[in-house]
Design a protein around this motif. Structure first.
Motif, PDB file in Angstrom:
ATOM      1  N   UNK B  49      43.102  -1.535   9.559  1.00  0.00           N
ATOM      2  CA  UNK B  49      42.146  -2.524  10.057  1.00  0.00           C
ATOM      3  C   UNK B  49      41.657  -3.367   8.896  1.00  0.00           C
ATOM      4  N   UNK B  50      41.378  -4.609   9.206  1.00  0.00           N
ATOM      5  CA  UNK B  50      40.915  -5.517   8.162  1.00  0.00           C
ATOM      6  C   UNK B  50      39.884  -6.469   8.739  1.00  0.00           C
ATOM      7  N   UNK B  51      38.755  -6.552   8.071  1.00  0.00           N
ATOM      8  CA  UNK B  51      37.756  -7.554   8.420  1.00  0.00           C
ATOM      9  C   UNK B  51      37.729  -8.562   7.290  1.00  0.00           C
ATOM     10  N   UNK B  52      37.934  -9.826   7.617  1.00  0.00           N
ATOM     11  CA  UNK B  52      37.838 -10.862   6.590  1.00  0.00           C
ATOM     12  C   UNK B  52      36.599 -11.701   6.894  1.00  0.00           C
ATOM     13  N   UNK B  53      35.628 -11.604   5.991  1.00  0.00           N
ATOM     14  CA  UNK B  53      34.385 -12.352   6.197  1.00  0.00           C
ATOM     15  C   UNK B  53      34.454 -13.594   5.319  1.00  0.00           C
ATOM     16  N   UNK B  54      34.477 -14.736   5.938  1.00  0.00           N
ATOM     17  CA  UNK B  54      34.677 -15.963   5.157  1.00  0.00           C
ATOM     18  C   UNK B  54      33.435 -16.281   4.325  1.00  0.00           C
ATOM     19  N   UNK B  55      33.576 -17.133   3.336  1.00  0.00           N
ATOM     20  CA  UNK B  55      32.398 -17.489   2.520  1.00  0.00           C
ATOM     21  C   UNK B  55      31.235 -18.026   3.367  1.00  0.00           C
ATOM     22  N   UNK B  56      31.573 -18.647   4.489  1.00  0.00           N
ATOM     23  CA  UNK B  56      30.507 -19.182   5.352  1.00  0.00           C
ATOM     24  C   UNK B  56      29.687 -18.099   6.046  1.00  0.00           C
ATOM     25  N   UNK B  57      30.246 -16.899   6.069  1.00  0.00           N
ATOM     26  CA  UNK B  57      29.510 -15.774   6.664  1.00  0.00           C
ATOM     27  C   UNK B  57      28.283 -15.455   5.811  1.00  0.00           C
ATOM     28  N   UNK B  58      28.418 -15.756   4.522  1.00  0.00           N
ATOM     29  CA  UNK B  58      27.388 -15.372   3.566  1.00  0.00           C
ATOM     30  C   UNK B  58      26.493 -16.554   3.238  1.00  0.00           C
ATOM     31  N   UNK B  59      25.274 -16.235   2.872  1.00  0.00           N
ATOM     32  CA  UNK B  59      24.384 -17.284   2.378  1.00  0.00           C
ATOM     33  C   UNK B  59      24.882 -17.721   1.006  1.00  0.00           C
ATOM     34  N   UNK B  60      25.443 -16.763   0.329  1.00  0.00           N
ATOM     35  CA  UNK B  60      25.960 -17.038  -1.011  1.00  0.00           C
ATOM     36  C   UNK B  60      27.187 -16.183  -1.216  1.00  0.00           C
ATOM     37  N   UNK B  61      28.261 -16.790  -1.661  1.00  0.00           N
ATOM     38  CA  UNK B  61      29.485 -16.030  -1.863  1.00  0.00           C
ATOM     39  C   UNK B  61      30.108 -16.408  -3.192  1.00  0.00           C
ATOM     40  N   UNK B  62      30.203 -15.431  -4.048  1.00  0.00           N
ATOM     41  CA  UNK B  62      30.799 -15.698  -5.350  1.00  0.00           C
ATOM     42  C   UNK B  62      31.808 -14.604  -5.646  1.00  0.00           C
ATOM     43  N   UNK B  63      33.071 -14.981  -5.620  1.00  0.00           N
ATOM     44  CA  UNK B  63      34.111 -13.987  -5.901  1.00  0.00           C
ATOM     45  C   UNK B  63      34.182 -13.756  -7.403  1.00  0.00           C
ATOM     46  N   UNK B  64      34.655 -12.611  -7.843  1.00  0.00           N
ATOM     47  CA  UNK B  64      34.716 -12.353  -9.280  1.00  0.00           C
ATOM     48  C   UNK B  64      35.645 -13.337  -9.979  1.00  0.00           C
ATOM     49  N   UNK B  65      35.327 -13.607 -11.212  1.00  0.00           N
ATOM     50  CA  UNK B  65      36.049 -14.647 -11.923  1.00  0.00           C
ATOM     51  C   UNK B  65      37.509 -14.295 -12.130  1.00  0.00           C
ATOM     52  N   UNK B  66      37.814 -13.028 -12.281  1.00  0.00           N
ATOM     53  CA  UNK B  66      39.211 -12.721 -12.580  1.00  0.00           C
ATOM     54  C   UNK B  66      40.077 -12.601 -11.332  1.00  0.00           C
ATOM     55  N   UNK B  67      39.507 -12.828 -10.198  1.00  0.00           N
ATOM     56  CA  UNK B  67      40.276 -12.983  -8.958  1.00  0.00           C
ATOM     57  C   UNK B  67      41.163 -11.808  -8.582  1.00  0.00           C
TER      58      UNK B  67
END
Lengths: 284, 380
Positions: B49-67
């Motif tokens: 199972x996989x849930x993908x929560x898009x950046x719009x789901x969050x008030x703030x979304x910052x993925x780690x710099x090293x990706x």
């Protein structure tokens, strides 16, 4: 051998389901006897069931809108099936809002009672849920094992106290002992007693009333000859009594028990269209 | 990494985690550019199972710099953070998930009413990514229904039921409990629910198909869908290919991928399967043949007649099926004897053009990685 029946009325369906639920709480397997006028759920007292036996009788006309039976033969127009009532209970459970429920005897890879419920749906086509419940057909030569039990020659017959009260007393006694003595007399008095090394507890009930058995009560010694204060008792396993009381889903219109002193406790619950009898053997 | 979810989305996040807990014991977390991916897989690799929560789901979304940060942790620890849904509703205003890479901790902070802060520091294990190979768009059959329909359908089956069979024709859908082909199976109670295609919001059936999969693992998705009110889509192909259940909205996509039994004959069931394209026969009460059965019984001495199994026992190796032929089938087939579902295929071939861009291809997951990630190649 054919059997088909149909229930349309929601009230009848609910009532039938409650009866089946009650039976399923009392035993894992029982015999379903079908005749033109009645259905019976029968448990014959065997060592395997701890000696308890049960006889539950329903008048089919009160439940089914259609009922067709062709028994084993013309002179034995009945069908005996061994079934697990829990399966029947499970099948009925999700059909409570059905438009109709059909039950019939079928043969799949083994004989089955097939229950088909037509359910309301979002479209013009109803949803249909079908359950195939495997059963064993009981051959005629074994039918005598499942005859209606004779009313025993009881010593005392008395109405039971309110079910809820009796159940809560028995539930608490179960924590203290494995056996309980139920004694009653013809003066409407009943006691529930437990007696262990550590504790004795007795609960007294008064003014319960005694059912007026007439000449057809198969009594050899008429009640008048018996000292009304004399108690008849039966010592039974609490678990069995509790199982019976817990299983009841509806308050019966009449609840009584007959006691054969030190032999049998015979409980009788009567509803409008269902009668349930339960026999618990007394232990020493 | 720093993500903040607020308001009602905190509860959605919690429900997603609870759904995933019905699948496997570990939660795989991977912050991507497309959003935060939360995944889980069961021990026999037959449910993913996989849930993908898009950046719009969050008030703030910052993925780690090293990706390329991927980790996993016991799902129970994460569930403990979001334990009581009712209290989340009442008192949590926002939820912040941060990665503390120096201390190797994932910090989840719940900002509650009255200035109360609950901080949970969860240890994690860095790991290879987890992604099952599946492609919804290429499935021949697609059904979509309101969650209420699915929940009502599943109600007819006992909670303990493992496997369920789904069959479709041009205008009907059948759901049946699947029973194993062994001595006990003929004594099992068989339940079948038949629905009309009209009850579905979308009904596209390529051809009559029948697939069997595990119901238990699906219930997590149904609970999520029902509470979210989102329609559930079902994608499936022929037996052996996985069935995919999917719930989507503008900020979230959930996919539950379940392996199906590979069968070379129809599943054993009691129902007459000759009817599919015609209307349901109104009443087949007259088609019993109890009489012949009874006659046979009376003349014999046996109290219970024996029955003839309808199909010969199948060798277990037929039940194992892998997507790609070049995989070592033996390795997959050596599972414990009672695991009949094929393992979902977890990578090792180059992606086909039809792969969606956000499904990163990974090589087979390594349980304990002791080497650096840069040796693994990735294609996206």
């Amino acid at each position: 051998m054919k059997f088909r029946a149909k229930i349309i009325d929601v009230g009848c369906l609910n009532h039938f389901t409650r009866v089946v639920n009650t039976v399923s709480r009392l035993t894992k397997a029982c015999v379903l006897r079908l005749t033109c006028d009645h259905l019976y759920f029968v448990l014959s007292g065997r060592v395997a069931s701890g000696g308890v036996s049960m006889w539950c009788e329903l008048s089919q006309g009160n439940f089914f809108d259609e009922f067709q039976l062709e028994g084993v033969s013309a002179d034995a127009n009945e069908i005996f099936l061994e079934v697990a009532p829990e399966n029947l209970s499970r099948a009925l459970k999700t059909a409570q809002n059905a438009k109709s429920v059909k039950i019939k005897l079928t043969k799949k890879s083994c004989p089955c009672l097939t229950l088909a419920a037509e359910l309301p749906s979002l479209s013009s086509v109803s949803r249909v849920v079908t359950h195939d419940i495997p059963v064993d057909v009981i051959p005629r030569r074994l039918w005598h094992d499942f005859r209606e039990p004779q009313m025993p020659d009881f010593d005392v017959s008395i109405y039971l106290p309110p079910l809820k009260t009796m159940k809560s007393v028995v539930d608490r006694m179960k924590n203290l002992s494995n056996y309980l003595v139920l004694e009653a007399n013809l003066n409407g008095e009943m006691n529930l007693k437990i007696d262990t090394d550590l504790v004795s507890v007795t609960t007294h009930f008064k003014e319960l009333g005694n059912p007026p058995w007439g000449d057809d009560g198969s009594q050899s010694s008429s009640p008048a000859h018996r000292d009304p204060d004399l108690m008849a008792e039966a010592r039974v396993e609490i678990r069995k009594l509790q199982q019976f009381l817990t299983g009841q889903q509806v308050n019966p219109s009449r609840a009584m028990c007959n006691i054969v002193d030190r032999r049998i406790l015979h409980l009788i619950f009567l509803h409008e269209d269902v009668s349930l009898q339960y026999f618990i053997p007394a232990v020493v | 990494m720093d993500c903040v979810a607020t308001g009602g989305n905190v509860k959605v996040l919690a429900k997603a985690i609870h759904s995933l807990s019905r699948i496997g014991e570990e939660l795989y977390l991977e912050p991507l550019e497309d959003g935060l991916a939360l995944r889980s897989v069961n021990s026999s690799r037959s449910a993913f199972a996989c849930f993908l929560l898009s950046p719009l789901f969050f008030q703030r979304y910052q993925a780690p710099s090293d990706q390329s940060f991927r980790c996993k942790m016991p799902i129970k620890s994460v569930q403990a953070v979001f334990k009581s849904l009712a209290s989340l509703d009442r008192s949590v205003e926002k939820c912040r998930i941060q990665l503390n890479s120096e201390k190797n901790r994932l910090t989840i902070t719940l900002h509650c009413k009255h200035g109360l802060l609950k901080t949970h520091n969860l240890s994690y294990q860095e790991c290879e990514g987890l992604q099952a190979v599946f492609d919804k768009e290429s499935c021949a059959n697609v059904l979509q229904a309101q969650p209420r329909l699915m929940v009502d359908t599943v109600l007819h089956f006992p909670p303990s039921l493992e496997e369920v069979n789904l069959s479709v024709s041009s205008d009907r859908v059948w759901l049946r409990n699947h029973v194993e082909d062994d001595a006990d199976s003929s004594r099992a109670m068989m339940t079948e629910l038949c629905l009309s295609s009209e009850e579905f919001d979308h009904f596209a059936v390529g051809s009559q198909t029948s697939v069997t999969f595990c119901l238990k693992e699906l219930r997590g998705l149904l609970v999520f869908a029902e509470s979210s009110g989102l329609p559930v889509s079902l994608y499936f192909d022929e037996p052996g290919s996985p069935v995919i259940l999917s719930v989507t909205d503008s900020v979230l996509e959930a996919n539950f991928v379940l392996a199906t039994l590979s069968e070379d004959s129809h599943p054993k069931n009691h129902v007459n399967t000759k009817h599919p394209d015609t209307e349901q026969p109104p009443d087949d009460f007259m088609s019993d043949d109890m009489d012949s059965f009874l006659i046979a019984m009376e003349t014999s001495e046996l109290p219970v007649p024996s029955h003839v199994p309808t199909s010969p026992p199948r060798p277990t190796s037929n039940r194992k099926h892998s997507f790609s032929e070049e995989e070592e089938e033996e390795a997959l087939a050596e599972g414990p004897p009672n695991k009949k579902f094929c393992s979902l295929f977890f990578g090792s071939v180059l992606p086909t053009p039809s792969q969606l861009p956000n499904q990163t291809m990974q090589s087979q997951e390594v349980l304990a990685s002791d080497s650096e990630d840069e040796n693994q190649t990735e294609t996206s």
